[in-house]
Scaffold this motif. Sequence first.
Motif, PDB file in Angstrom:
ATOM      1  N   SER A  24      44.378 -35.002 -95.200  1.00 22.52           N
ATOM      2  CA  SER A  24      43.364 -34.288 -94.746  1.00 22.52           C
ATOM      3  C   SER A  24      42.057 -34.589 -95.373  1.00 22.52           C
ATOM      4  N   ASN A  25      42.046 -35.279 -96.536  1.00 26.55           N
ATOM      5  CA  ASN A  25      40.701 -35.683 -96.982  1.00 26.55           C
ATOM      6  C   ASN A  25      40.041 -36.737 -96.231  1.00 26.55           C
ATOM      7  N   TYR A  26      40.639 -37.745 -95.526  1.00 28.50           N
ATOM      8  CA  TYR A  26      40.070 -38.450 -94.588  1.00 28.50           C
ATOM      9  C   TYR A  26      39.004 -38.205 -93.881  1.00 28.50           C
ATOM     10  N   TYR A  27      39.335 -37.063 -92.977  1.00 25.56           N
ATOM     11  CA  TYR A  27      38.418 -36.678 -92.029  1.00 25.56           C
ATOM     12  C   TYR A  27      37.111 -36.078 -92.895  1.00 25.56           C
ATOM     13  N   VAL A  28      37.217 -35.613 -94.066  1.00 30.96           N
ATOM     14  CA  VAL A  28      35.944 -35.250 -94.995  1.00 30.96           C
ATOM     15  C   VAL A  28      35.232 -36.537 -95.276  1.00 30.96           C
ATOM     16  N   TYR A  29      35.806 -37.695 -95.593  1.00 32.42           N
ATOM     17  CA  TYR A  29      35.185 -38.728 -95.648  1.00 32.42           C
ATOM     18  C   TYR A  29      34.473 -39.329 -94.462  1.00 32.42           C
ATOM     19  N   PHE A  30      35.308 -39.225 -93.313  1.00 27.01           N
ATOM     20  CA  PHE A  30      34.692 -39.595 -92.216  1.00 27.01           C
ATOM     21  C   PHE A  30      33.472 -38.616 -91.516  1.00 27.01           C
ATOM     22  N   GLU A  31      33.533 -37.535 -92.124  1.00 30.15           N
ATOM     23  CA  GLU A  31      32.357 -36.684 -92.089  1.00 30.15           C
ATOM     24  C   GLU A  31      30.955 -36.956 -92.705  1.00 30.15           C
ATOM     25  N   GLU A  32      31.459 -37.206 -93.825  1.00 33.93           N
ATOM     26  CA  GLU A  32      30.269 -37.786 -94.964  1.00 33.93           C
ATOM     27  C   GLU A  32      29.753 -39.203 -94.441  1.00 33.93           C
ATOM     28  N   ALA A  33      30.656 -40.093 -94.202  1.00 38.16           N
ATOM     29  CA  ALA A  33      30.083 -41.688 -93.711  1.00 38.16           C
ATOM     30  C   ALA A  33      29.599 -41.087 -92.336  1.00 38.16           C
ATOM     31  N   ARG A  34      29.735 -40.354 -91.396  1.00 39.79           N
ATOM     32  CA  ARG A  34      29.105 -40.315 -90.165  1.00 39.79           C
ATOM     33  C   ARG A  34      27.723 -39.600 -90.517  1.00 39.79           C
ATOM     34  N   THR A  35      27.573 -38.709 -91.467  1.00 37.47           N
ATOM     35  CA  THR A  35      26.321 -38.068 -91.750  1.00 37.47           C
ATOM     36  C   THR A  35      25.400 -39.101 -92.341  1.00 37.47           C
ATOM     37  N   GLN A  36      25.877 -39.855 -93.214  1.00 37.09           N
ATOM     38  CA  GLN A  36      24.976 -41.171 -93.614  1.00 37.09           C
ATOM     39  C   GLN A  36      24.513 -42.050 -92.660  1.00 37.09           C
ATOM     40  N   PHE A  37      25.693 -42.467 -91.408  1.00 34.87           N
ATOM     41  CA  PHE A  37      25.330 -43.255 -90.445  1.00 34.87           C
ATOM     42  C   PHE A  37      24.121 -42.632 -89.744  1.00 34.87           C
ATOM     43  N   ILE A  38      24.276 -41.157 -89.207  1.00 36.56           N
ATOM     44  CA  ILE A  38      23.118 -40.712 -88.539  1.00 36.56           C
ATOM     45  C   ILE A  38      21.848 -40.782 -89.148  1.00 36.56           C
ATOM     46  N   LYS A  39      21.894 -40.487 -90.362  1.00 35.00           N
ATOM     47  CA  LYS A  39      20.568 -40.598 -91.156  1.00 35.00           C
ATOM     48  C   LYS A  39      19.838 -41.911 -90.976  1.00 35.00           C
ATOM     49  N   LYS A  40      20.762 -43.176 -90.997  1.00 35.67           N
ATOM     50  CA  LYS A  40      20.117 -44.387 -90.715  1.00 35.67           C
ATOM     51  C   LYS A  40      19.399 -44.455 -89.428  1.00 35.67           C
ATOM     52  N   SER A  41      19.497 -43.441 -88.464  1.00 29.09           N
ATOM     53  CA  SER A  41      18.598 -43.539 -87.085  1.00 29.09           C
ATOM     54  C   SER A  41      17.401 -42.925 -87.444  1.00 29.09           C
ATOM     55  N   GLY A  42      17.041 -42.394 -88.774  1.00 30.26           N
ATOM     56  CA  GLY A  42      15.719 -41.621 -89.049  1.00 30.26           C
ATOM     57  C   GLY A  42      15.739 -40.268 -88.948  1.00 30.26           C
ATOM     58  N   MET A  43      16.847 -39.639 -88.515  1.00 27.18           N
ATOM     59  CA  MET A  43      16.995 -38.066 -88.379  1.00 27.18           C
ATOM     60  C   MET A  43      18.494 -37.969 -88.995  1.00 27.18           C
ATOM     61  N   SER A  44      18.290 -36.430 -89.206  1.00 23.69           N
ATOM     62  CA  SER A  44      19.671 -35.938 -89.855  1.00 23.69           C
ATOM     63  C   SER A  44      20.352 -35.204 -88.881  1.00 23.69           C
ATOM     64  N   TYR A  45      21.599 -34.754 -89.388  1.00 23.25           N
ATOM     65  CA  TYR A  45      22.384 -33.861 -88.507  1.00 23.25           C
ATOM     66  C   TYR A  45      21.514 -32.587 -88.287  1.00 23.25           C
ATOM     67  N   SER A  46      20.787 -32.230 -89.369  1.00 24.56           N
ATOM     68  CA  SER A  46      20.167 -30.758 -89.166  1.00 24.56           C
ATOM     69  C   SER A  46      18.930 -31.062 -88.315  1.00 24.56           C
ATOM     70  N   ASP A  47      18.606 -32.156 -88.421  1.00 23.75           N
ATOM     71  CA  ASP A  47      17.335 -32.477 -87.263  1.00 23.75           C
ATOM     72  C   ASP A  47      17.887 -32.128 -85.942  1.00 23.75           C
ATOM     73  N   MET A  48      18.951 -32.583 -85.664  1.00 20.44           N
ATOM     74  CA  MET A  48      19.635 -32.433 -84.327  1.00 20.44           C
ATOM     75  C   MET A  48      19.679 -30.943 -84.100  1.00 20.44           C
ATOM     76  N   GLU A  49      20.277 -30.177 -84.989  1.00 18.46           N
ATOM     77  CA  GLU A  49      20.647 -28.938 -84.739  1.00 18.46           C
ATOM     78  C   GLU A  49      19.475 -28.166 -84.647  1.00 18.46           C
ATOM     79  N   GLN A  50      18.324 -28.272 -85.172  1.00 20.62           N
ATOM     80  CA  GLN A  50      16.978 -27.660 -85.181  1.00 20.62           C
ATOM     81  C   GLN A  50      16.550 -27.928 -83.889  1.00 20.62           C
TER      82      GLN A  50
END
Length: 137
Positions: A24-50
């Motif tokens: 089950s921890n691999y999905y946590v790792y995927f989430e962390e990696a996806r969050t860091q990936f999105i940040k490379k675009s110049g926005m965060s996941y929180s920015d999208m939600e806002q």
Amino acid sequence: MYINETKIIVRYVETDKMGIVHHSNYYVYFEEARTQFIKKSGMSYSDMEQSGIMFPLVESSCKYIQGAKYEDELLIKTWIKELTPVKAEFNYSVIREKDQKEIAKGSTLHAFVDNDFKIVNLKKKHTEIFEKLQSLI
């Protein structure tokens, strides 16, 4: 295609009685990696939600090749396999750094929805967000 790399060090709490990282921890790792990936675009996941865009998971998979153990240093390679105006599919490759072996691989599929969970055409409603994500392909 842009591939982001996120380093994870396996914590003791993530292992099971056999000393192997619980699946089950691999999905946590995927989430962390996806969050860091999105940040490379110049926005965060929180920015999208806002901006009124949520990104729920609608499908996931993981193939476990070898087990990771406590204190293993893992490199999660993340990339967008497919991006459309209504969904994005991310792929992940989990590499154990000490021997450079791929120990797991997976994917997650996400839809773009508004606060009422209605599908949103991101390209039409939030062009700037779509373009930022598209820049990483």
